[in-house]
Write an enzyme that holds these catalytic residues in place. Structure first.
Site: not given
Ligand code: 9MR
Length: 374
Positions: A169, A283
């Site tokens: 990102e 994802e």
């Molecule tokens: O699913 C993840 C969640 O449990 C965490 O709290 C969050 C923190 O930023 O990150 C989520 O996963 C993310 C992923 O690492 C990167 N792309 C977006 C995902 C959803 O926010």
């Protein structure tokens, strides 16, 4: 949901109760229980493998350890897994010189025991940095901190990972920079070359893993996605031109039911293929928060979104893996960040709250089956 074994077991029990089945004329033999069509040869991983790509999901490693039904579902359906959180800086590194590798190690062990591949997520991101980072990372030490972290983490699993999301990102055009880079802590502390430094360090630490740039918000047919796609394409071209070790682009595919996906996405995938990159949907999930509470309506639009998006993306041979962000509606980030206004649980994944396959499961499988293999 009964597993295949339970179904077969039930069938045998029925046959046993009927007794002396061998004396019955063939016509009236005890009916065989219907095969369980969603595991084994009917699983998502089997249907994906038949078309030459991988299917898998993000795993909550804490849940995996204590919930056998969850572990079984993942074993039955996935041939590639990724930690939803366990390999990120925050969870992995509570202090500058302490690492907690237990969950990350447990996921890699689970994958190896079950002959699955593992993706690493992630080595460099602006979110989920540990609290100490803001205090202790400086312009003087950030380069070394990044390089040493990658050497230690990617080095620990070297030779065992399918791929690593090296940088996650990095583009946010609304931050206003000409190069589209997000104004992240890494940009501030290291400068714009933090991206190539991260990829170089990852290649050195694990020469076998595919190295991935992973991004969200580049999927839809709208102006914001178009702008971001253009900026990501420029970044990828720049990295390739500078011989940065980059092997693949991850399209996160956090989708919204009802939104349009189409030519913009396909153009982006084709451009990546033209640069010699693989593409992974890393994802995938479909949020239903713009739809009313009615479950049948939500299940229909979510399934349509999965099917339509996969029909598009899988038409390009560069797409080699599809991972959903979770597998059962029992565990999804979508009920936290930006949950539905009515707070109803999202119906966003291939298995529902009871771990039964959803309409989305069948839509995914149908799209998988329609992929042409060259
Ligand atoms: O699913 C993840 C969640 O449990 C965490 O709290 C969050 C923190 O930023 O990150 C989520 O996963 C993310 C992923 O690492 C990167 N792309 C977006 C995902 C959803 O926010």
């Amino acid at each position: 949901m009964k597993t295949r074994r339970e179904f077969l077991g039930a069938g045998l029990a029925v046959a046993g109760l009927a007794g002396c089945a061998k004396h019955l004329p063939l016509r009236t033999a005890t009916p065989v229980a219907p095969p369980d069509l969603t595991t084994g040869a009917g699983s998502l991983k089997a249907h994906a493998a038949a078309r030459g790509f991988l299917y898998g999901c993000a795993v909550d490693v804490g849940l995996l350890a204590k919930d056998e039904a969850y572990a079984r579902l993942i074993r039955e359906q996935a041939n590639i897994v990724v930690a939803e959180n366990a390999m990120k800086w925050g969870p992995l590194r509570p202090t500058i010189d302490t690492f907690h590798f237990e969950e990350a190690d447990a996921l890699v062990a689970f994958a190896e025991q079950n002959r699955m591949k593992v993706r690493g997520h992630n080595l460099c991101w602006h979110r989920q940095l540990p609290a100490w980072f803001a205090v202790e990372a400086t312009t003087a030490n950030a380069r070394e901190l990044l390089a040493a972290h990658i050497a230690q983490v990617a080095g620990r699993y070297a030779g065992r990972m399918h791929s690593w999301d090296v940088v996650n990102e990095a583009i946010l055009t609304t931050d206003g920079r000409a190069d589209g880079l997000r104004d992240s802590p890494w940009l501030k502390l290291v400068g714009p070359d933090y991206i190539e430094r991260a990829f170089q360090a990852a290649r050195t630490a694990d020469p076998q893993a595919l190295l991935v740039y992973n991004e969200y918000g580049i999927e839809a047919e709208d102006a914001a996605s178009e702008t971001k796609r253009a900026a990501v394409t420029v970044l990828l071209r720049r990295l390739k031109a500078r011989h940065v070790p980059l092997d693949a682009v991850g399209i996160q595919a956090h989708l919204t039911a009802g939104r349009k996906y189409g030519a913009g996405l396909m153009g982006f995938i084709a451009a990546a293929r033209g640069m010699g990159l693989q593409v992974m949907l890393t994802e995938m999930d479909v949020n239903d928060r713009e739809w009313p509470a009615d479950e049948a309506i939500r299940d229909g639009v979510v399934a349509d979104c999965y099917g339509g998006f996969l029909d598009l993306a899988l038409a390009d041979p560069a797409v080699r893996a599809v991972l959903t962000w979770g597998i059962t509606d029992r565990r999804t980030w979508l009920n936290g960040e930006g949950a539905r206004p009515d707070k109803l649980p999202e119906r966003c994944l291939p298995f529902d709250q009871k771990d039964a396959p959803t309409k989305a499961f069948f839509a995914m499988r149908k799209s998988f089956d329609q992929r042409r293999i060259s």
